[in-house]
Design an enzyme around this catalytic site. Structure first.
Site, PDB file in Angstrom:
ATOM      1  N   ASP A 281      27.391 -17.391  18.364  1.00 38.18           N
ATOM      2  CA  ASP A 281      27.227 -16.000  18.740  1.00 38.18           C
ATOM      3  C   ASP A 281      26.999 -15.208  17.443  1.00 38.18           C
ATOM      4  O   ASP A 281      27.045 -15.753  16.337  1.00 38.18           O
ATOM      5  CB  ASP A 281      28.452 -15.499  19.531  1.00 38.18           C
ATOM      6  CG  ASP A 281      28.106 -14.280  20.372  1.00 38.18           C
ATOM      7  OD1 ASP A 281      28.755 -14.045  21.400  1.00 38.18           O
ATOM      8  OD2 ASP A 281      27.138 -13.562  20.007  1.00 38.18           O
TER       9      ASP A 281
HETATM   10  C1  GLC Z   1      26.557 -10.438  21.188  1.00 36.80           C
HETATM   11  C2  GLC Z   1      27.090 -11.138  22.408  1.00 36.80           C
HETATM   12  C3  GLC Z   1      26.185 -12.210  22.937  1.00 36.80           C
HETATM   13  C4  GLC Z   1      24.750 -11.815  22.700  1.00 36.80           C
HETATM   14  C5  GLC Z   1      24.523 -11.828  21.209  1.00 36.80           C
HETATM   15  C6  GLC Z   1      23.108 -11.398  20.835  1.00 36.80           C
HETATM   16  O1  GLC Z   1      27.582 -10.228  20.259  1.00 36.80           O
HETATM   17  O2  GLC Z   1      28.400 -11.670  22.348  1.00 36.80           O
HETATM   18  O3  GLC Z   1      26.495 -12.400  24.315  1.00 36.80           O
HETATM   19  O4  GLC Z   1      23.877 -12.722  23.342  1.00 36.80           O
HETATM   20  O5  GLC Z   1      25.447 -11.000  20.512  1.00 36.80           O
HETATM   21  O6  GLC Z   1      22.904 -10.075  21.194  1.00 36.80           O
END
Ligand code: GLC
Length: 747
Positions: A281
């Site tokens: 993430d």
């Molecule tokens: C965010 C979220 C994730 C998302 C990623 C990209 O922090 O936790 O679900 O896909 O970043 O935006």
């Protein structure tokens, strides 16, 4: 710590030998730098969906794309923008390896569908698949070839803002919906169509169990819950041909998910045979340092790549550190090779090597994005997502003429809030508001008064929402207007940016002045229809007690206002059922229907020594699976054709469903089981099947389910799926609180 081996993918996800051969050839040409470059993902230069990017300035990022040190971009969108970066990667680098372009296509791209929790309330797997397919078509037409979805975190905690993003509290419903969404995004996994994109099952794993509902927090989960509640949707996703997985921000039993070998290698890649790749993430590898797990960036890089995290999302860790770690022999090259093979495999499967520009057709972008067909699709999904919680005095459906209707509340006129929180590609204020939807019914008099403002300023994706708790201006005007109305429709709840990531709440009442507003209006006119706009269960006890009609309308996306109006006026008979328990108060959380009996489940001896609260009821305000209709349904004659059957055999369960009301309606007939005795205590009920049945007034139908041992098994604490003989109950009805029960024996 024993490092798990990197094993070749076993049979579950079939490999294409042609592609594997091409990967062998390409990898034999790649330098370590180019390999690690594939494991590096940068955020685009427009929107951020997390803390400030650490990957460097736009110039540095462009430079690194030219040096083939970037494998993917996220949040770059639109054919023109994507083409600009793709051309650099394909035409200006030594090997011309195309980028894979990711984006959060969570509930729609530009044409926004209902938030995923709302879609889950439809229990309509075909509609949910269609919704994901619509989103995929707009994203793909805009140059995106990978979505960071579906989110499939089971959660029982409405304090956590991200319950809006999943499919609720149940692993069976969650698994079915995960598969439907992946089919919508990936189609048949051939990617022949340029309108299909790779999906990403997130967040792996246990994110929905963060302690106290706090974002980015610890999750401590026992094997029983991990295997029977948390993992099933991910397993179903892998079996459906899932292409990528995203690790979660939380620690699972003390290990940050991005460094959890048990999850990523032992379960996902080895036991389940997942052949795609794992992305972290946003900066979750780098965040292992403040977690106190990695002493520095280099240690974080080592732990994550050995555990099986293949790509670093905007963390600025793999690119600066992994190359040296491999060259110094501190990280075995095989981990990098495994990661790069997986990443290249998905790029080949997406057809990006055959034609890196196949997703980049400006004419197709203009035709598809925002089309009428897509708006019709999200309208259909929105209507099916609405749940009727209460309807006394037959206040609903509204009469279509001759009525004086007053519409109240900031959320009633909002064109932004209905879009929810994960709608980065949508333009602001592009939702049909409830006011606009109601105006399309012209034979009533419709008056709109905002009343006290909901928030101090217009909420945004990146800032806290500040609710108005002091300024009552507008209240008297609303009350006076209410005195002369036949019916008052109040749209209250949470603003769309009040749920979603980093939106935890300790209090899940109606925020701000809304409950007082509701009470004041009710005091001058009791004919109130409460329409809820929310991204999580809310503790609406007073409303539940006093307001005659309550409609759960979530955040329904671009066509929200039309969907609400068509339901209020009865042009669509509401058919939704709650995918998540509504507690009476936040102190009951975590609260869920598939709970356990405990040793003292009831006060059978009349003493206090049983499992209960001394200051509140133990029951929910509204249970999982609950939802009313404008008609009524009667269940009778529940039968099972065998009082006992052996493993390998099956039994037929039947129930008679009758429409005993005045409207045609759709009912979600739900089948639950209870395993009365087992080697691991089993929940008092578990959803194991459901069917959507539409009946005309007076019509009845025998609804049949086929019961096999697969519905009766569970995962033991070693993670093995077991089926144990013994006595079982089945319960069939229109909610998890059905009383219709039958018993049988598994031999
Ligand atoms: C965010 C979220 C994730 C998302 C990623 C990209 O922090 O936790 O679900 O896909 O970043 O935006």
């Amino acid at each position: 710590m024993s490092i798990l081996t990197v094993t070749a993918v076993n049979a579950q996800q079939k490999l294409n030998p042609e592609i594997e051969k091409k990967i062998d050839i390409l990898m034999s040409k790649m330098t370590v730098e180019e390999k690690v470059g594939q494991m590096n993902q940068y955020n685009g230069f427009w929107d951020v969906t997390g803390p400030a990017p650490v990957g460097g300035t736009a110039e540095q990022k462009y430079e690194n794309i030219k040096k083939a040190l970037v494998g993917s971009m996220l949040t770059v969108r639109g054919v023109k923008e994507v083409k600009a970066v793709q051309k650099i990667a394909v035409e200006q680098t030594r090997l011309g390896i195309p980028l894979i372009i990711g984006f959060d296509v969570i509930h729609g791209y530009k044409t926004i569908s209902p938030i995923p929790l709302a879609e889950a309330a439809s229990w309509d797997l075909e509609a949910i698949e269609k919704s994901a397919s619509t989103a995929a078509s707009e994203a793909a037409a805009s140059g995106i070839n990978w979505t960071f979805g579906p989110m499939m975190d089971i959660s029982r905690d409405a304090r956590w803002g991200r319950v809006m993003e999943g499919a609720g509290e149940d692993p069976f419903l969650g698994s079915k919906i995960a598969v439907a969404r992946i089919k919508g995004f990936q189609g048949d996994n051939s990617f022949q169509s340029p309108l299909k994109i790779a999906a990403s099952a997130k967040h792996f794993a246990g994110y929905g169990f963060v302690v106290a509902g706090l974002e980015y927090n610890v999750a401590e989960i026992g094997q029983n819950t991990l295997y029977n509640q948390v993992l099933p949707p991910f397993k179903a996703a892998v079996d459906q041909g899932l292409k990528t997985v995203m690790t979660s921000f939380n620690t699972l039993n003390g290990i940050p998910a991005s460094a959890d070998q048990y999850l990523l290698r032992e379960i996902l890649k080895n036991k389940w045979g997942f052949s795609g790749f794992v992305i972290s993430d946003w900066a979750s590898i780098r965040e292992m340092i403040p977690w106190g797990f990695s002493k520095d960036e280099s240690a974080a890089a080592k732990s994550a790549v050995e555990a099986g995290t293949d790509m670093d999302m905007e963390g600025g860790i793999y690119l600066p550190y992994l190359i040296d770690l491999v060259k110094q022999g501190k990280v075995d090259q095989k981990y990098v090779d495994d990661a790069v093979r997986r990443i290249l495999r998905v790029k080949y499967e997406l057809g990006l090597f055959d034609d890196p520009y196949r997703f980049l057709d400006e004419k197709r972008e203009k035709e598809i994005v925002g089309s009428k067909a897509n708006n019709d699709a999200v309208l259909g999904m929105a209507k099916k997502s609405i749940v009727l919680l209460k309807n006394e005095k037959n206040l609903l459906p509204l009469k279509k003429s001759g009525q004086k209707i007053l519409l109240l509340g900031s959320l009633a006129s909002s064109k932004n809030s209905p879009l929810g929180s994960w709608r980065i590609a949508a333009d602001n204020n592009t939702a049909v508001s409830v006011l606009e939807g109601m105006k399309s019914y012209k034979n009533n008099t419709l008056n709109f008064v905002e009343g006290p403002k909901l928030t101090h300023e217009e909420p945004t994706f990146l800032a806290e929402v500040h609710y108005n708790t002091t300024d009552k201006s507008g209240l008297e005007e609303a009350k006076n207007a209410a005195k002369n109305a036949d019916v008052v429709v109040m749209v209250l709840g949470e603003h769309g940016f009040s749920s979603g990531e980093a939106r935890s709440r300790t209090n899940i009442d109606l925020p701000g002045l809304q409950e007082e507003f509701l009470k004041e209006i009710y005091s001058v006119n009791p004919n109130v229809v409460l329409v809820l706009n929310n991204g999580r269960p809310l503790t609406i006890n007073w409303a539940s007690e006093n307001i005659p009609a309550i409609v759960e309308a979530w955040h329904l996306g671009t066509q929200a206002g039309n969907a609400v109006a068509q339901v209020l006026y009865g042009d669509y008979n509401p058919s939704g059922k709650l995918p998540m328990t509504f507690p009476r108060n936040v102190g009951q959380i975590p609260m869920y229907y598939n709970d356990y009996a405990t040793g003292r489940f009831t006060d059978k001896d009349g003493n206090v020594f049983w499992s209960h609260y001394s200051d509140a009821e133990k029951t929910p305000l509204y249970p999982f699976g609950f939802g009313l209709s404008y008609t009524t349904f009667e269940y009778s004659d529940l039968k099972i054709n065998k009082k006992s059957f052996a493993k390998g055999e099956s039994a037929k369960v039947s129930v008679t469903l009758k429409n005993t009301g005045k409207y045609e309606g759709k009912e979600v007939v739900q089948l639950y089981i209870h395993d009365e005795f087992a080697s691991v205590v089993r929940p008092v009920k578990e959803l194991k099947a459901f069917q959507l049945i539409t009946l005309k007034p007076g019509e009845s139908k025998s609804v049949e389910f086929n019961l096999t041992e697969m519905e009766l098994g569970f995962y033991n604490n070693n993670g093995d799926f077991v089926v144990e003989p013994g006595s079982f109950k089945i319960m069939v009805g229109g909610s998890s609180e059905t009383e219709l029960t039958e018993e049988f024996e598994l031999l």
